[in-house]
Enzyme design. Structure first.
Site, PDB file in Angstrom:
ATOM      1  N   ASP A 344       0.386  11.144   0.645  1.00  0.00           N
ATOM      2  CA  ASP A 344      -0.054   9.949  -0.079  1.00  0.00           C
ATOM      3  C   ASP A 344      -1.478   9.548   0.301  1.00  0.00           C
ATOM      4  O   ASP A 344      -1.854   8.377   0.183  1.00  0.00           O
ATOM      5  CB  ASP A 344       0.891   8.775   0.229  1.00  0.00           C
ATOM      6  CG  ASP A 344       2.344   9.148  -0.006  1.00  0.00           C
ATOM      7  OD1 ASP A 344       2.636   9.691  -1.080  1.00  0.00           O
ATOM      8  OD2 ASP A 344       3.175   8.913   0.882  1.00  0.00           O
ATOM      9  N   SER A 369      -6.332   6.338   0.992  1.00  0.00           N
ATOM     10  CA  SER A 369      -4.920   5.990   1.148  1.00  0.00           C
ATOM     11  C   SER A 369      -4.413   5.539  -0.218  1.00  0.00           C
ATOM     12  O   SER A 369      -4.892   4.545  -0.754  1.00  0.00           O
ATOM     13  CB  SER A 369      -4.757   4.868   2.168  1.00  0.00           C
ATOM     14  OG  SER A 369      -3.408   4.470   2.247  1.00  0.00           O
ATOM     15  N   ARG A 370      -3.477   6.291  -0.781  1.00  0.00           N
ATOM     16  CA  ARG A 370      -3.016   6.000  -2.142  1.00  0.00           C
ATOM     17  C   ARG A 370      -1.896   4.966  -2.192  1.00  0.00           C
ATOM     18  O   ARG A 370      -1.517   4.524  -3.256  1.00  0.00           O
ATOM     19  CB  ARG A 370      -2.550   7.298  -2.819  1.00  0.00           C
ATOM     20  CG  ARG A 370      -3.613   8.369  -2.855  1.00  0.00           C
ATOM     21  CD  ARG A 370      -3.175   9.579  -3.669  1.00  0.00           C
ATOM     22  NE  ARG A 370      -4.126  10.670  -3.481  1.00  0.00           N
ATOM     23  CZ  ARG A 370      -3.966  11.677  -2.654  1.00  0.00           C
ATOM     24  NH1 ARG A 370      -2.879  11.734  -1.916  1.00  0.00           N
ATOM     25  NH2 ARG A 370      -4.865  12.627  -2.540  1.00  0.00           N
ATOM     26  N   VAL A 371      -1.341   4.616  -1.029  1.00  0.00           N
ATOM     27  CA  VAL A 371      -0.201   3.696  -1.005  1.00  0.00           C
ATOM     28  C   VAL A 371      -0.449   2.498  -0.089  1.00  0.00           C
ATOM     29  O   VAL A 371      -0.122   1.370  -0.412  1.00  0.00           O
ATOM     30  CB  VAL A 371       1.090   4.433  -0.536  1.00  0.00           C
ATOM     31  CG1 VAL A 371       2.266   3.478  -0.508  1.00  0.00           C
ATOM     32  CG2 VAL A 371       1.395   5.598  -1.456  1.00  0.00           C
TER      33      VAL A 371
END
Length: 509
Positions: A344, A369-371
């Protein structure tokens, strides 16, 4: 009791034994046994086990075990979980009718163990509550919750710009000796008193490197809530292959009883190499960069087990920090691209920044950071935008500033501010900072309070700000953890304390 009584008791006992012997039926239990046909480095071929299943545990002489991996028509390719030096062609092989499993339980906390669950420290045998298979299905989507709680690393540049949430999978990648393990260790040390269980899985590491990690964890009081699983570089490739799966099953046990867990895989480059070695010895067809075609699958089924469980299942979480080693900064190689697509987000460590002494050597431009941004505390979100913008403007202008000496005042201010950002984002190893300390420093930075301070005084100025924050009322310090956001009064109090602390440094510049 008289002699007659003793005699009667003995007679009764023998009569009962005779009756049991007469009534006992001897049952014949068929045992399926095969033979070793060939032995190579960490892999053996076995014949004569027609009913053996895929990934079944097989027993060899000398208490040596292996996993059935290739099920062919005439023979079975077996991955050995130990040394093959005493194994010879013709040796007997028995089925165990079970898959590979690992002991789990709270008694493992503070212990150093191997992938088979054997102790590797001097604390005696390991007590456990039950055994879990190392290969388990990932949690179904409907049993998962969104990532909503931050996992604080204690590292300013990560918590502010590349935040990680509990239940996230964040890849750490970079060339050799750029500080990848240091970031993972800082994160483990920062979980002290935060009710987070940590699992550190060393895959094919040098014994001296693992010993240093364990010593650092002990010195910082982190072993109390940490389990260390070790495979060294001279261990069989089979042990290196099963290590991360075994460590994940241990971590899942704690997740399923409602705990938040952090697991570090150090590193999956060695895991991929061990699997490639086993696959080529088993004559599986090589693909890109000589890795077998299913290398993506072995890592995806491992990392998919990291998640945040729904409240109905206890609300536990498993956060994964897989580490990968790149060669000559090539993040587009086969294994790095595989893991970037599975995880993620990634934290990229630049060897150039490492050589310049900018530690941790996180390259913000290639990290994402995708989350975690959804789980980040509002106090960080309020300053992260200005911080990223100021830093990216600085990096772009710094390159051009080298070629010209005539810069306008605004450009000079952007460059000077950027230099302070870079200086503040530096942090010593194993010195994590609390949320309040980080927010205080970053708040002062974004408001330009450090801009009039000489670069050589920045480290001392930072310490002065941290001391001033410690004097603030507890209610104000706690407000920065508030998921609803920080009020203006708390922010002003912190800025006032920072200004007062920095006055002496501004006078001397």
């Amino acid at each position: 009791m008289g002699a007659t009584d003793y005699k009667g008791l003995v007679n009764d006992t023998f009569e009962k034994l005779a009756k049991h012997r007469e009534n006992h039926e001897f049952k014949l239990a068929p045992k399926e046994v095969g033979r070793v046909t060939s032995v190579s480095a960490g892999v053996v071929k076995v014949s004569g086990l027609p009913n053996a299943g895929y990934e079944e545990l097989l027993k060899f002489p000398g208490n040596l075990y292996g996993i059935a991996f290739n099920i062919d028509e005439d023979e079975i390719g077996v991955i050995l979980l130990g040394e093959d030096s005493d194994l010879n062609a013709g040796d007997l092989v028995e089925r165990t009718n079970r898959v590979m499993d690992v002991p789990v339980g709270k008694a493992l906390l503070g212990r150093v163990i191997g992938p088979l669950g054997e102790p590797m420290d001097d604390k005696g045998t390991i007590s456990f509550e039950k055994r879990l298979p190392i290969e388990r299905s990932a949690t179904p989507i409907m049993d998962r919750s969104g990532v909503s709680v931050p996992l604080q690393t204690g590292i300013k540049v990560i918590d502010a710009l590349i935040p990680i949430g509990r239940g996230q999978r964040e890849l750490i990648l970079g060339d050799r000796q750029t500080g990848k393990t240091a970031i993972a260790l800082d994160t483990i040390v920062n979980q002290k008193d935060k009710d987070v269980i940590c699992v550190y899985c060393a895959i094919g590491q040098r014994a001296s490197a693992v010993a240093k990690v364990i010593a650092d964890l002990k010195e910082n009081g982190a072993m109390e809530y940490t389990i260390v699983m070790v495979t060294e570089g001279n261990d069989s490739p089979g042990l290196q292959y099963i290590a991360p799966y075994a460590a994940t099953s241990i971590a899942e046990y704690f997740m399923q009883i409602g705990k938040d867990v952090l697991i570090v895989y150090d590193d999956l480059t060695n895991h991929a190499r061990a699997y490639r070695e086993l696959s080529l010895l088993l004559k599986r067809p090589p693909g890109r960069e000589a890795f077998p075609g299913d290398i993506f699958y072995i890592h995806s089924r491992l990392l998919e087990r990291s998640t945040h469980l729904s409240a109905a299942l206890g609300g536990g979480s498993l956060t994964a920090l897989p580490i990968i080693e790149t060669e000559a900064q090539n993040i587009s190689a086969y294994i790095p691209t595989n893991l970037i697509s599975i995880t993620d987000g990634q934290i990229y460590l630049s060897p150039k920044q490492f050589e310049l002494g900018i530690l941790p050597a996180v390259e913000v431009g290639k990290s994402v950071s995708r989350v975690g941004g959804k789980a980040q505390l509002p106090a960080y979100r309020a300053i992260a935008g200005d911080l990223k913008l100021g830093f990216s403007q600085f990096e772009e202008l710094e390159t051009f500033a080298r070629f010209g000496s005539h810069l306008d005042e605004e450009t000079k201010n952007v460059i000077e501010h950027g230099k302070r950002i870079r200086e503040v984002l530096k942090q010593n190893e194993l010195q994590p900072l609390s949320v309040t300390e980080q927010i205080g420093i970053l708040l002062a930075l974004t408001h330009g309070l450090f801009d009039s301070i000489a670069l050589e005084n920045m480290r001392e100025a930072e310490k002065a700000v941290i001391k001033s924050i410690a004097t603030l009322p507890e209610a104000i310090q706690k407000s920065f953890y508030d998921p609803e956001g920080v009020n203006d009064a708390g922010r002003e109090s912190m800025l006032t304390a920072a200004k007062t602390a920095l006055e002496e440094f501004q006078k001397t510049t």
